[in-house]
Design a protein around this motif. Structure first.
Motif, short mmCIF file in Angstrom:
data_model
loop_
_atom_site.label_atom_id
_atom_site.label_comp_id
_atom_site.label_asym_id
_atom_site.label_seq_id
_atom_site.Cartn_x
_atom_site.Cartn_y
_atom_site.Cartn_z
N ASP A 1 0.81 -1.13 -0.04
CA ASP A 1 0.02 0.08 0.01
C ASP A 1 0.82 1.26 0.04
O ASP A 1 0.58 2.40 0.70
CB ASP A 1 -1.00 0.09 1.29
N GLY A 2 1.93 1.22 -0.84
CA GLY A 2 2.83 2.49 -0.93
C GLY A 2 3.92 2.76 0.26
O GLY A 2 4.47 3.60 0.33
N LEU A 3 3.81 1.71 1.21
CA LEU A 3 4.60 1.74 2.41
C LEU A 3 5.89 0.78 2.41
O LEU A 3 5.49 -0.41 1.87
CB LEU A 3 3.99 1.65 3.68
N LEU A 4 6.92 1.23 2.79
CA LEU A 4 7.93 0.11 3.08
C LEU A 4 8.00 -0.45 4.25
O LEU A 4 7.74 0.09 5.53
CB LEU A 4 9.41 0.82 2.85
N VAL A 5 8.00 -1.76 4.39
CA VAL A 5 7.53 -2.52 5.46
C VAL A 5 8.80 -3.53 6.00
O VAL A 5 9.24 -4.36 5.06
CB VAL A 5 6.23 -3.31 5.54
N CYS A 6 9.11 -3.57 7.06
CA CYS A 6 10.04 -4.62 7.72
C CYS A 6 9.40 -5.37 8.64
O CYS A 6 8.68 -4.96 9.60
CB CYS A 6 11.40 -3.94 8.26
N GLU A 7 9.93 -6.69 8.50
CA GLU A 7 9.05 -7.82 9.56
C GLU A 7 9.75 -8.96 9.50
O GLU A 7 10.65 -9.40 8.84
CB GLU A 7 7.63 -8.29 8.86
N SER A 8 9.65 -9.41 10.76
CA SER A 8 10.52 -10.41 11.44
C SER A 8 10.35 -11.73 10.32
O SER A 8 9.35 -11.82 9.94
CB SER A 8 10.46 -10.90 12.80
#
Length: 198
Positions: A46-53
């Motif tokens: 959704d246009g966001l940069l996401v970091c996740e484990s």
């Protein structure tokens, strides 16, 4: 003569404006211009940069392909779950070992905006405890980082967090690197990542 002076002035102003131009490091569509280090998750949603484990629940990094020396970096982050992350400056990565300096992004009371040297001296400076209250957990926060010569200054939601000068930082070389902390259950979103070189 007057015409020549005005022409030269106009050229100077245009070139100066171009030099000071702010550019976006994240296009909101993909990870062009960035490189992933480690097995943790980095993706665009959704246009966001996401970091996740990821399954390894280890340290992970997303670094710019380009190096930056002196600059003003602005960005927004939201801690969706265990917001232990950070923004490294003038840093490099070898495998999942980072060399450089991190402007902390962490849960409340864990020194967001402070400066930490990984695999080195550890904490170099922490924010004044009263300023740590400006962090908005679970909401969007605005961070600004200025790096010039040997000095780093950080702001969080318009409040100056630290102002630190260090000879070792002054001689550092490398890129801008976002971190995901080890331990699992980490999820942080990022947007409006912009840089102005100095």
């Amino acid at each position: 003569m007057k015409h020549l002076f005005l022409t030269m002035l106009s050229t100077f102003l245009i070139s100066g404006a171009s030099y000071a131009q702010t550019t976006s490091l994240f296009n909101g569509k993909n990870l062009d211009g960035w490189k992933i280090y480690g097995t943790e998750k980095w993706y665009v949603e959704d246009g966001l940069l996401v970091c996740e484990s990821g399954p390894d629940k280890a340290y992970g990094y997303l670094g710019t392909e380009q190096n930056y020396k002196d600059f003003v970096l602005t960005l927004e982050f939201k801690q969706n779950s265990n917001g232990n992350s950070g923004v490294f400056i003038r840093s490099t990565v070898d495998g999942t070992k980072v060399s450089g300096w991190q402007v902390e992004v962490a849960p409340p009371g864990k020194h967001t905006g402070g400066i930490y040297e990984s695999y080195g001296r550890g904490w170099l400076i922490k924010p004044d405890p009263k300023n740590e209250k400006v962090l908005k957990e679970g909401q969007w926060n605005k961070m600004k980082i200025k790096v010039h010569n040997a000095k780093i200054t950080s702001w969080l939601n318009g409040v100056k967090m630290v102002d630190f000068e260090d000879e070792k930082i002054g001689s550092g070389e490398g890129g801008i690197i976002l971190q995901i902390h080890s331990g699992g259950d980490v999820k942080v979103s990022w947007k409006n990542i912009k840089i102005k070189t100095l």
